[in-house]
Structures are given as structure tokens and as C-alpha cells.
Design a protein around this motif. Structure first.
Motif, PDB file in Angstrom:
ATOM      1  N   GLN A  89       8.127   4.912  41.975  1.00 55.66           N
ATOM      2  CA  GLN A  89       9.261   5.808  41.756  1.00 55.66           C
ATOM      3  C   GLN A  89       8.872   7.269  41.962  1.00 55.66           C
ATOM      4  O   GLN A  89       9.710   8.092  42.357  1.00 55.66           O
ATOM      5  N   TYR A  90       7.607   7.598  41.697  1.00 55.92           N
ATOM      6  CA  TYR A  90       7.174   8.986  41.805  1.00 55.92           C
ATOM      7  C   TYR A  90       7.049   9.436  43.253  1.00 55.92           C
ATOM      8  O   TYR A  90       6.879  10.622  43.528  1.00 55.92           O
ATOM      9  N   VAL A  96      16.719   7.272  40.277  1.00 63.94           N
ATOM     10  CA  VAL A  96      16.979   7.869  38.969  1.00 63.94           C
ATOM     11  C   VAL A  96      16.617   6.954  37.809  1.00 63.94           C
ATOM     12  O   VAL A  96      16.560   7.405  36.659  1.00 63.94           O
ATOM     13  N   ALA A  97      16.376   5.657  38.061  1.00 64.11           N
ATOM     14  CA  ALA A  97      16.009   4.744  36.978  1.00 64.11           C
ATOM     15  C   ALA A  97      15.327   3.518  37.561  1.00 64.11           C
ATOM     16  O   ALA A  97      15.562   3.145  38.717  1.00 64.11           O
ATOM     17  N   ILE A  98      14.479   2.890  36.736  1.00 68.58           N
ATOM     18  CA  ILE A  98      13.782   1.678  37.163  1.00 68.58           C
ATOM     19  C   ILE A  98      13.440   0.840  35.939  1.00 68.58           C
ATOM     20  O   ILE A  98      13.153   1.368  34.862  1.00 68.58           O
ATOM     21  N   VAL A 115      12.860  -6.669  39.778  1.00 68.69           N
ATOM     22  CA  VAL A 115      12.767  -5.206  39.785  1.00 68.69           C
ATOM     23  C   VAL A 115      14.178  -4.650  39.938  1.00 68.69           C
ATOM     24  O   VAL A 115      14.926  -5.083  40.823  1.00 68.69           O
ATOM     25  N   PHE A 116      14.538  -3.723  39.065  1.00 68.50           N
ATOM     26  CA  PHE A 116      15.832  -3.048  39.159  1.00 68.50           C
ATOM     27  C   PHE A 116      15.590  -1.565  39.396  1.00 68.50           C
ATOM     28  O   PHE A 116      14.811  -0.930  38.677  1.00 68.50           O
ATOM     29  N   MET A 117      16.236  -1.018  40.417  1.00 67.29           N
ATOM     30  CA  MET A 117      16.147   0.412  40.708  1.00 67.29           C
ATOM     31  C   MET A 117      17.554   0.981  40.864  1.00 67.29           C
ATOM     32  O   MET A 117      18.441   0.307  41.386  1.00 67.29           O
ATOM     33  N   ARG A 118      17.721   2.219  40.430  1.00 63.12           N
ATOM     34  CA  ARG A 118      19.006   2.916  40.596  1.00 63.12           C
ATOM     35  C   ARG A 118      18.796   4.161  41.441  1.00 63.12           C
ATOM     36  O   ARG A 118      17.846   4.922  41.223  1.00 63.12           O
ATOM     37  N   PHE A 119      19.723   4.364  42.384  1.00 68.74           N
ATOM     38  CA  PHE A 119      19.672   5.524  43.264  1.00 68.74           C
ATOM     39  C   PHE A 119      20.968   6.319  43.152  1.00 68.74           C
ATOM     40  O   PHE A 119      22.007   5.796  42.741  1.00 68.74           O
TER      41      PHE A 119
END
Length: 281
Positions: A89-90, A96-98, A115-119
Motif C-alpha cells: 500500500q505504501y 485508501v484502505a486495506i 485481500v481487500f483494497m479500497r481505491f
């Protein structure tokens, strides 16, 4: 104004909050005891700030990646894989979230980790698939330990509040992430699907004491959209909240009357979240 405790035998309108107690939840985690039995707190003033936030919505893009880890993966290899995925994420602006973790319970379709990621936008998500550091993480630290994966992407909305957009704060430090993938029959795409998903969304919003957030939408990932047409992610406050909701008669009614009749196939998985997997540093 005081708080009134009531025992009811039928659902009521917002704002009424189910309470986890010995009245409705067995001491051994067996779910709700009896049909539509709730102990509730009814606040005359309600949670007015939360209501205002719900009226203001922010568009987000959700990314779900399900992994099939090799059976002989060691604990060190698993930790390395998850650590590299989390710290990726970095290297990506726009995420914005993981959250991520090992899937709980019996493996479904051989998937072992999620794995969950938010953009912030579809453009930000598109950069994920082209991001050199992320591609290196997948090549060196994920794919060697896995024999398959699936990505699902969809657009949704969340309440316009920084804590809920970024999934930050004490409430998001722990809980259960529930991922539901659905392949709706082609003939149902349209009004029937919209009605079913709206019923599910309304049900989750009726239970803020159990569910922190729920998003859902149509899968626009071209490689998996035919396999699963829609996705949903629910963040539960605890394992107990997760069990209460999924064993409730209201959820069962929505599932059996709205979702199941028009679904060709479904995949439901969940994993526990700890503080390492929730905070954006």
C-alpha cells in the motif's frame, strides 16, 4: 433524554439497534435463539450525525483478491506473503484502505487467503495492475506460494466521513471481513438484481451495532465478470456479530426470497481482522 430498553418480537424502523446479550445470543456462539427475538435500544434523538453522514455519500472502488495458497506453504512463507501484500500500500497512491488474512472455516473453491483494497477511483485501481513495485511483490512473494487467484472489482459508495472512507479508528481495528460474490442469472440482470441488492443493503444498515460498513456493486473486472457478476464486502464488529447476523431470520429471509432465486452460483468467505491489517500509516 433517557434510553428505553424494549423486548420486541418484530422488526422496527431506524434508529433501533440490536444488542448482543444473553437474551438473543447463546453463550456458546450458536446464533440467535428464536425467530425475530431482539433486545433493542431505542433512542428518541437517534444517531443524528450518522444519519446526516449516510445522506452524504462518497464514491469508492473496491478490489477483492482471493488467493489459492499451495498446500505445503510454511508459516514463514505465509507471513512473508501477507506482509509484502500489506506493505505494498505504501507504494501506491490512491489506495485508501486495506485488510487481508487467512480465510476462516472450510476452504471454498480452494481459496485460502483474501485481500481487500479500497481505491479513490477507477483510475487509481487501474494503476494497481501496472504498478511495478506491486507487480514485483506478486512475482516474488505471492505467486511462488500460490497456484491460483481471482480478482473482483466494483464501484460503490460509503458515507462521507473520513473514518469510514479510510476505515480508520478504534472500531476498525478488529472484526470480521465478510466477502460475498454472486453470479446472477443473465435474465435477472436489471431490476430484479437491483431490488435484491437494495434489500441486502437496507438490511445491513438496520444493524449498525453489528455491521460497521457494507459495500456492493457490479464486477467490472473483464477477466472474472462472467464468473461472478457482483461482489459485496461487509465489515462486522466482531465474530459474535458476524454469527448473529448470518444466523438471523431476517438475513435468511432476504437470502431465500431475494438473492437465491436469481443466483447462478455464490461464494461466501470471511476472515478475521487484527490491528496490523486495518491501519493506513
Amino acid at each position: 433524554m433517557g434510553v428505553l430498553l424494549l423486548s420486541l418480537t418484530m422488526p422496527h424502523s431506524f434508529p433501533i439497534y440490536p444488542v448482543i446479550s444473553s437474551t438473543v445470543y447463546g453463550g456458546h456462539g450458536n446464533g440467535i435463539m428464536g425467530r425475530n427475538r431482539f433486545t433493542v435500544i431505542s433512542c428518541a434523538n437517534g444517531n443524528r450525525q450518522r444519519e446526516r453522514n449516510l445522506l452524504r455519500r462518497r464514491e469508492v472502488v473496491e478490489h477483492i483478491c482471493l488467493l489459492k495458497a499451495n498446500k505445503n506453504i510454511s508459516e514463514d512463507e505465509e507471513k512473508e506473503m501477507l506482509d509484502y501484500l500489506y506493505t505494498s500500500q505504501y507504494q501506491m497512491r490512491g489506495m485508501v484502505a486495506i485488510s487481508l488474512g487467512q480465510i476462516s472455516g472450510e476452504a471454498k473453491e480452494d481459496y485460502t487467503h483474501a485481500v481487500f483494497m479500497r481505491f479513490g477511483s477507477k483510475e487509481d485501481l487501474a494503476k494497481l495492475y501496472e504498478n511495478p513495485p506491486y507487480l514485483q511483490v506478486m512475482k516474488k512473494h505471492v505467486l511462488p506460494y500460490c497456484h491460483g487467484l481471482m480478482n473482483v472489482d466494483y464501484e460503490s459508495e460509503v458515507e462521507d466521513d473520513i473514518l469510514h472512507i479510510f476505515r480508520k479508528g478504534e472500531e476498525y481495528n478488529y472484526g470480521v471481513e465478510f466477502v460475498l460474490l454472486i453470479a446472477f442469472v443473465e435474465a435477472a440482470i436489471g431490476e430484479a438484481v437491483e431490488d435484491a441488492l437494495m434489500s441486502l443493503q437496507e438490511l445491513t444498515e438496520e444493524h449498525p451495532s453489528l455491521i460497521l460498513q457494507c459495500t456492493q456493486g457490479s464486477n467490472f473486472n473483464s477477466k472474472t465478470s462472467e464468473e461472478y457478476t457482483h461482489g459485496a464486502v461487509m465489515r462486522f464488529r466482531s465474530s459474535e456479530a458476524f454469527e448473529i447476523f448470518l444466523s438471523s431470520s431476517r438475513y435468511r429471509d432476504v437470502w431465500e426470497s431475494k438473492l437465491q432465486p436469481i443466483a447462478r452460483k455464490t461464494l461466501a468467505i470471511h476472515f478475521c481482522v487484527d490491528p496490523v491489517g486495518t491501519e493506513i500509516m
